[in-house]
Design an enzyme around this catalytic site. Structure first.
Site, PDB file in Angstrom:
ATOM      1  N   HIS A   6       0.815  -1.228   0.000  1.00 17.80           N
ATOM      2  CA  HIS A   6       0.000   0.000   0.000  1.00 17.80           C
ATOM      3  C   HIS A   6       0.847   1.276   0.000  1.00 17.80           C
ATOM      4  O   HIS A   6       0.618   2.203   0.786  1.00 17.80           O
ATOM      5  CB  HIS A   6      -0.945   0.002   1.205  1.00 17.80           C
ATOM      6  CG  HIS A   6      -1.963  -1.109   1.196  1.00 17.80           C
ATOM      7  ND1 HIS A   6      -2.491  -1.635   0.044  1.00 17.80           N
ATOM      8  CD2 HIS A   6      -2.565  -1.797   2.210  1.00 17.80           C
ATOM      9  CE1 HIS A   6      -3.369  -2.590   0.343  1.00 17.80           C
ATOM     10  NE2 HIS A   6      -3.423  -2.721   1.653  1.00 17.80           N
TER      11      HIS A   6
ATOM     12  N   HIS B 194      -9.743   1.679   1.139  1.00 18.32           N
ATOM     13  CA  HIS B 194      -9.558   0.490   1.973  1.00 18.32           C
ATOM     14  C   HIS B 194     -10.588   0.414   3.107  1.00 18.32           C
ATOM     15  O   HIS B 194     -10.241   0.068   4.240  1.00 18.32           O
ATOM     16  CB  HIS B 194      -8.145   0.487   2.537  1.00 18.32           C
ATOM     17  CG  HIS B 194      -7.603  -0.875   2.834  1.00 18.32           C
ATOM     18  ND1 HIS B 194      -8.304  -1.814   3.568  1.00 18.32           N
ATOM     19  CD2 HIS B 194      -6.447  -1.471   2.478  1.00 18.32           C
ATOM     20  CE1 HIS B 194      -7.576  -2.908   3.664  1.00 18.32           C
ATOM     21  NE2 HIS B 194      -6.446  -2.737   3.008  1.00 18.32           N
TER      22      HIS B 194
ATOM     23  N   GLU C 142     -11.381  -3.905  -2.444  1.00 19.52           N
ATOM     24  CA  GLU C 142     -10.548  -2.787  -2.883  1.00 19.52           C
ATOM     25  C   GLU C 142     -10.434  -2.830  -4.398  1.00 19.52           C
ATOM     26  O   GLU C 142      -9.771  -3.715  -4.948  1.00 19.52           O
ATOM     27  CB  GLU C 142      -9.168  -2.897  -2.241  1.00 19.52           C
ATOM     28  CG  GLU C 142      -9.186  -2.921  -0.730  1.00 19.52           C
ATOM     29  CD  GLU C 142      -8.030  -3.714  -0.153  1.00 19.52           C
ATOM     30  OE1 GLU C 142      -6.876  -3.323  -0.342  1.00 19.52           O
ATOM     31  OE2 GLU C 142      -8.287  -4.757   0.484  1.00 19.52           O
TER      32      GLU C 142
HETATM   33  C1  BGC Z   1      -4.040  -6.781   1.874  1.00 21.82           C
HETATM   34  C2  BGC Z   1      -3.895  -7.567   3.149  1.00 21.82           C
HETATM   35  C3  BGC Z   1      -3.550  -6.614   4.250  1.00 21.82           C
HETATM   36  C4  BGC Z   1      -4.635  -5.585   4.349  1.00 21.82           C
HETATM   37  C5  BGC Z   1      -4.234  -4.535   5.353  1.00 21.82           C
HETATM   38  C6  BGC Z   1      -5.173  -5.839   2.057  1.00 21.82           C
HETATM   39  O1  BGC Z   1      -5.331  -5.084   0.899  1.00 21.82           O
HETATM   40  O2  BGC Z   1      -4.212  -7.604   0.751  1.00 21.82           O
HETATM   41  O3  BGC Z   1      -2.907  -8.560   3.017  1.00 21.82           O
HETATM   42  O4  BGC Z   1      -3.391  -7.252   5.468  1.00 21.82           O
HETATM   43  O5  BGC Z   1      -4.840  -4.963   3.123  1.00 21.82           O
HETATM   44  O6  BGC Z   1      -5.290  -3.953   5.944  1.00 21.82           O
END
Ligand code: BGC
Length: 393
Positions: free
Chosen positions: A149, A220, A358
């Site tokens: 991210h 998210h 997402e």
């Molecule tokens: C990821 C997860 C991660 C999460 C974090 C998701 O987009 O794929 O692996 O733990 O985001 O909040």
């Protein structure tokens, strides 16, 4: 007769108080007949003053948006959705997104991404490394050796400039400097949140750069359509318009393959409970600790967007349809949630009590030449729209 110990009474009364508190949070609302507007309990919990602070010399605030069907709270700290209030089958507003009641909890959270605008590149870049036009770049790793991210200090920790042109729209702007977290180019980003007349939360993303770079923005939000803090999401029904997904290795990095979902626990083409096959013996489920995978959208079009998913809260009857112009969606079902945080409802963020959808380009795109590209060049405009649309079953 069984004796109840004092400590048990204390625990029981605490639990009762907590569940009462959660119910109250879901209670109605608006006295339409009297023409007076009464705040939902969640609106009273989420006082804008709880968010008033200065971070990096910039003012942080909480903004409420509303139209005739929806109410939404957003903070410009991380461009985060803090609450989404939508009516359930009894007409009572339910807060379907996970978050905190104040800025301090966001700053101290053991989970960085509740409700956040994620960038510059959503999901993982293997080893944080990629090359663009022959130059190799290194993004700060924050997930084992990989960058997740957008690296250590992604967009979820930035204070965005905010402008609220009307009661149902919030515009957020952020300029990510050249080489921030290791990404090339000054990237100017604009995210417009709005509530539509079709009962959707609409997110419009725009970005431009002054050097070639990579961009993959998403939101998210963690959802529980029965209401924040109302237990497991494994009985929510999910339908995904995806015949394929991108399998991963044990580090959750895509192998590059597009795998058919048919005959696997990843087939959500026909709606079924999220938890129905989650305990099946399956290498991919083992790697993800459950679902934590990118689905390749079929391109099932609905008003110019991909209809990605339909989710239904088993207790509330709240339906959420996800539409996007993106080619993929990461379905994550809260496998890393570990009761470490206290949410705005007073509940803990227990294991699998929320899910994320997402909308995005596929993970590790900069290292996968066969995946749709996320390169953005000077003179081009990155523009993409996604919607979370609510109705009742
Ligand atoms: C990821 C997860 C991660 C999460 C974090 C998701 O987009 O794929 O692996 O733990 O985001 O909040």
């Amino acid at each position: 007769m069984k004796r109840i110990k004092c400590s048990q009474i204390l625990v029981m009364s605490a639990l009762l108080a907590m569940s009462a508190c959660r119910d109250v949070n879901k209670k109605a609302i608006i006295s339409e007949t009297a023409g007076t507007y009464i705040k939902t309990p969640m609106e009273s919990t989420l006082q804008p003053t709880n968010f008033d602070t200065i971070i990096d010399g910039k003012a942080v605030k909480l903004f409420w948006l509303e139209n005739k069907d929806l109410k939404m709270a957003i903070t410009n700290y991380g461009g985060r959705i803090v609450a989404i209030l939508t009516p359930n089958k009894d007409g009572n507003y339910v807060d379907v997104s996970i978050g905190y009641s104040n800025i301090k909890d966001y700053l101290e959270s053991a989970e960085s991404y509740f409700g956040a605008t994620v960038g510059r590149v959503g999901n993982r870049i293997a080893k944080g490394k990629f090359s663009l036009d022959g130059t190799e770049y290194s993004v700060v790793p924050n997930n084992n050796e990989n960058a997740l991210h957008g690296g250590e200090n992604g967009f979820q920790d930035k204070v965005w400039e905010a402008e609220q042109p009307d009661t149902k729209t919030l515009i957020l702007r952020y300029t990510s400097p050249d080489m921030e977290e290791g990404f090339p180019g000054n990237l100017t980003v604009k995210v417009t949140y709005s509530l539509t007349d079709t009962r959707a939360v609409r997110m419009e993303y725009e970005a431009t750069t002054d050097k070639p770079t990579v961009v993959n923005l998403t939101n998210h939000t963690y959802f529980n359509l029965n209401g924040e803090g109302s237990g497991s999401i494994l009985n929510h029904s999910l339908q995904l318009n995806a015949d394929q997904f991108t399998p991963v290795d044990q580090e959750l990095i895509p192998t590059g393959e597009l795998k058919d979902v048919l005959g696997t626990p990843f087939d959500f083409n026909k709606a079924h409970a999220i938890g129905e096959y989650i305990e099946q013996e399956d290498q991919q489920l083992a790697y993800g600790g459950g679902y934590d995978h990118n689905f390749v959208l079929n391109g099932t079009k609905s008003y110019g967007m991909n209809h990605a998913a339909t989710v239904i809260g088993d207790k509330s009857g709240i339906v959420m349809d996800v539409y996007t112009q993106e080619p993929g969606v990461q379905f994550y079902c809260g496998n890393f949630m570990a009761s470490e945080n206290t949410l705005k409802s007073g509940a803990k963020d227990d294991y699998r009590t929320a899910f994320c959808l997402e909308t995005q380009h596929y993970p590790d795109s900069p290292n996968q030449p066969d995946f749709p590209s996320i390169t953005l060049r000077p003179g081009e405009v990155y523009h993409t729209v996604s919607e979370y649309k609510f109705s009742i079953k």
